[in-house]
Design a protein around this motif. Structure first.
Motif, short mmCIF file in Angstrom:
data_model
loop_
_atom_site.label_atom_id
_atom_site.label_comp_id
_atom_site.label_asym_id
_atom_site.label_seq_id
_atom_site.Cartn_x
_atom_site.Cartn_y
_atom_site.Cartn_z
N LEU A 241 -5.20 0.40 -3.49
CA LEU A 241 -4.26 0.40 -4.14
C LEU A 241 -3.34 1.81 -3.44
O LEU A 241 -2.53 2.33 -3.38
CB LEU A 241 -3.84 0.81 -5.75
N SER A 242 -4.39 2.99 -3.71
CA SER A 242 -4.62 4.56 -3.12
C SER A 242 -4.14 4.34 -1.88
O SER A 242 -2.78 5.11 -1.26
CB SER A 242 -5.16 4.73 -3.27
N LEU A 243 -4.16 3.59 -0.58
CA LEU A 243 -4.18 3.09 0.26
C LEU A 243 -2.79 2.21 0.82
O LEU A 243 -1.90 2.99 1.62
CB LEU A 243 -5.40 2.57 1.25
N ALA A 244 -2.68 1.65 -0.23
CA ALA A 244 -1.21 1.26 0.06
C ALA A 244 -0.13 2.06 -0.61
O ALA A 244 0.80 2.22 -0.52
CB ALA A 244 -1.29 -0.38 -1.13
N HIS A 245 -0.53 2.50 -1.69
CA HIS A 245 0.53 3.48 -2.33
C HIS A 245 0.72 5.13 -1.32
O HIS A 245 1.81 5.33 -0.58
CB HIS A 245 -0.29 4.88 -3.63
N GLY A 246 -0.48 5.48 -0.64
CA GLY A 246 -0.65 6.67 0.90
C GLY A 246 0.59 5.69 1.87
O GLY A 246 0.64 6.89 3.27
N GLY B 91 -16.43 -1.57 12.16
CA GLY B 91 -15.78 -0.63 11.76
C GLY B 91 -14.90 -0.95 11.37
O GLY B 91 -14.37 -1.72 13.17
N MET B 92 -14.05 -0.39 10.93
CA MET B 92 -12.59 -1.70 11.08
C MET B 92 -11.15 -0.14 10.39
O MET B 92 -11.95 0.68 9.57
CB MET B 92 -12.29 -2.23 9.35
N TRP B 93 -9.66 -0.87 10.66
CA TRP B 93 -8.97 0.21 10.75
C TRP B 93 -8.60 -0.64 9.31
O TRP B 93 -7.81 -1.79 10.05
CB TRP B 93 -8.00 0.64 11.83
N LEU B 94 -7.90 -0.18 7.89
CA LEU B 94 -6.94 -0.83 7.24
C LEU B 94 -6.01 -0.17 7.16
O LEU B 94 -5.67 0.77 7.11
CB LEU B 94 -8.12 -0.70 6.21
N GLU B 95 -5.29 -0.89 7.01
CA GLU B 95 -3.54 -0.76 6.49
C GLU B 95 -3.29 -1.46 5.18
O GLU B 95 -3.01 -2.79 5.22
CB GLU B 95 -2.09 -0.74 7.43
#
Length: 416
Positions: free
Chosen positions: A298-303, A316-320
């Protein structure tokens, strides 16, 4: 043992006449030999034509069809067209931009792009810039049925039947009347993992001068990803790939997360990336699948940022992360998530590029932190940072003051 097919004498034309030796110089000669072995001798022509074509020929023979039959199309009425368009409106909306781009890409060729429903009915056909021939104007019309049961072996019907990318060239078509056609098709799946439609490229008399299978797969994947996002507007959307440059491309992994933190579905690219990381049985949580807790997600989405992360399988992944849509848009600060809903389990066949839905949450109440809990914690922490100033907290979160006041009332109830 393979059932012997009915004998249908079809001698090859001079240009495709079989040579005396065991080697065949052209694809046309190999197909001619395959037809002779299958239709006249009842022998399975493995290695001469694609396996999907052989399987389709077998189904057509099993349905008591004959290669020399004359295929006709049912009359297309306005009500039939209107019904097909209405039933497939979401698919058409998801595909419209990509079909426009595909039309522009094909403008210098003799190819036409066709979009069919899951039952084979054409719901969109792009113009053909270079001569259509005699068959294309009759066949490629909105409302016509291209299902295997109607037109025999053809790429759209075979792809819809098998869920695989398929190319059918010339005399590989079951009915001899279609031996002037060249087609390549790829399926488009929905959030349940079921076929929602098929994208097809077709050309009459002229073989493809490009990799039609690769192109149709690319555009079908793009349409599929748009459709998945459209069908999951109330869920958090997670994009992921091993390279950040592949995010927002047809190669990105996509997953939808519901309000309880359950992974509802994963698209084809994502399923392949997570093959060794999926855990938790038929109803994995986002933490079991991606190794990230809900509050961090949720913090990732908020930012509104992209973050590097290592999933449980070690990759290893990159998440959005993108929150659910609010007023038609996925805002970076939207806080409302859908409640969990039951979705059927779907087992992806080997080699398929299917969407994988995940259903049936079996966790006990309170076993894991829910997104609702995460929302409350974020509001509480933001209020604390803002010294209890509701207006400032609302601006920072990008939400209404009413939502903050509702949370304050909840806290008073909890403390009572």
């Amino acid at each position: 043992m393979t059932a012997r097919a009915p004998a249908v004498r079809q001698r090859p034309s001079p240009e495709t006449r079989l040579p005396a030796g065991p080697f065949f110089a052209t694809a046309e000669q190999r197909v001619a030999l395959a037809r002779e072995r299958f239709f006249e001798e009842g022998v399975r022509p493995s290695g001469l034509v694609p396996e999907l074509v052989i399987q389709s020929w077998t189904r057509c023979v099993g349905a008591r069809r004959r290669p020399n039959e004359h295929v006709t199309f049912s009359p297309i009425t306005k009500s039939r067209v209107a019904g097909a368009l209405a039933r497939n409106r979401q698919l058409l909306d998801a595909a419209k931009d990509d079909l426009s781009q595909l039309d522009a890409a094909l403008a210098g060729t003799a190819c036409k792009a066709l979009l069919t429903s899951n039952d084979g009915v054409i719901v969109h056909a792009t113009p053909t810039a270079i001569g259509e021939g005699r068959l294309m104007p009759i066949m490629a019309r909105v409302g016509n049925d291209l299902a295997e049961s109607n037109v025999g072996t053809g790429a759209p019907g075979v792809s819809a039947r098998t869920g695989e990318v398929c190319v059918v060239s010339g005399a590989e078509h079951f009915f001899s009347g279609f031996n002037v056609m060249y087609c390549a098709a790829a399926p488009i799946r929905d959030t349940r993992g079921e076929i929602a439609g098929v994208l097809d490229l077709s050309s009459e008399e002229e073989q493809f001068r490009f990799d039609a299978a690769a192109m149709v797969r690319l555009y079908a994947t793009t349409i599929e990803n748009r459709l998945l996002r459209a069908q999951s507007r109330e869920h958090l959307l997670l994009r992921f790939q091993s390279s950040p440059g592949l995010l927002h491309t047809p190669l990105e992994g996509l997953a939808a997360i519901d309000g309880s933190g359950r992974v509802c579905w994963v698209n084809g690219a994502g399923t392949r990336l997570l093959a060794g990381a999926r855990a938790g049985g038929p109803s994995p949580t986002v933490e079991q699948t991606f190794g990230i807790d809900l509050e961090s997600l949720l913090s990732l989405a908020h930012g509104a940022r992209v973050q590097s992360h290592r999933v449980p399988g070690g990759l290893g992944m990159w998440l959005e992360a993108q929150p659910p849509e609010k007023d038609g848009h996925r805002g970076a600060t939207a806080l409302a998530f859908a409640s969990p809903v039951a979705t059927p389990a779907f087992s992806e066949p080997d080699g398929a590029t299917a969407t994988t839905p995940v259903g049936g949450d079996t966790r006990s109440e309170g076993e894991a932190l829910t997104l609702v809990d995460s929302h409350r914690r974020m509001i509480d922490s933001t209020l604390l940072e803002c010294g209890g100033n509701v207006s400032r907290a609302a601006r920072q979160l990008g939400v209404s003051r009413g939502l903050i006041y509702r949370r304050l009332r909840e806290r008073r109830t909890e403390d009572a």
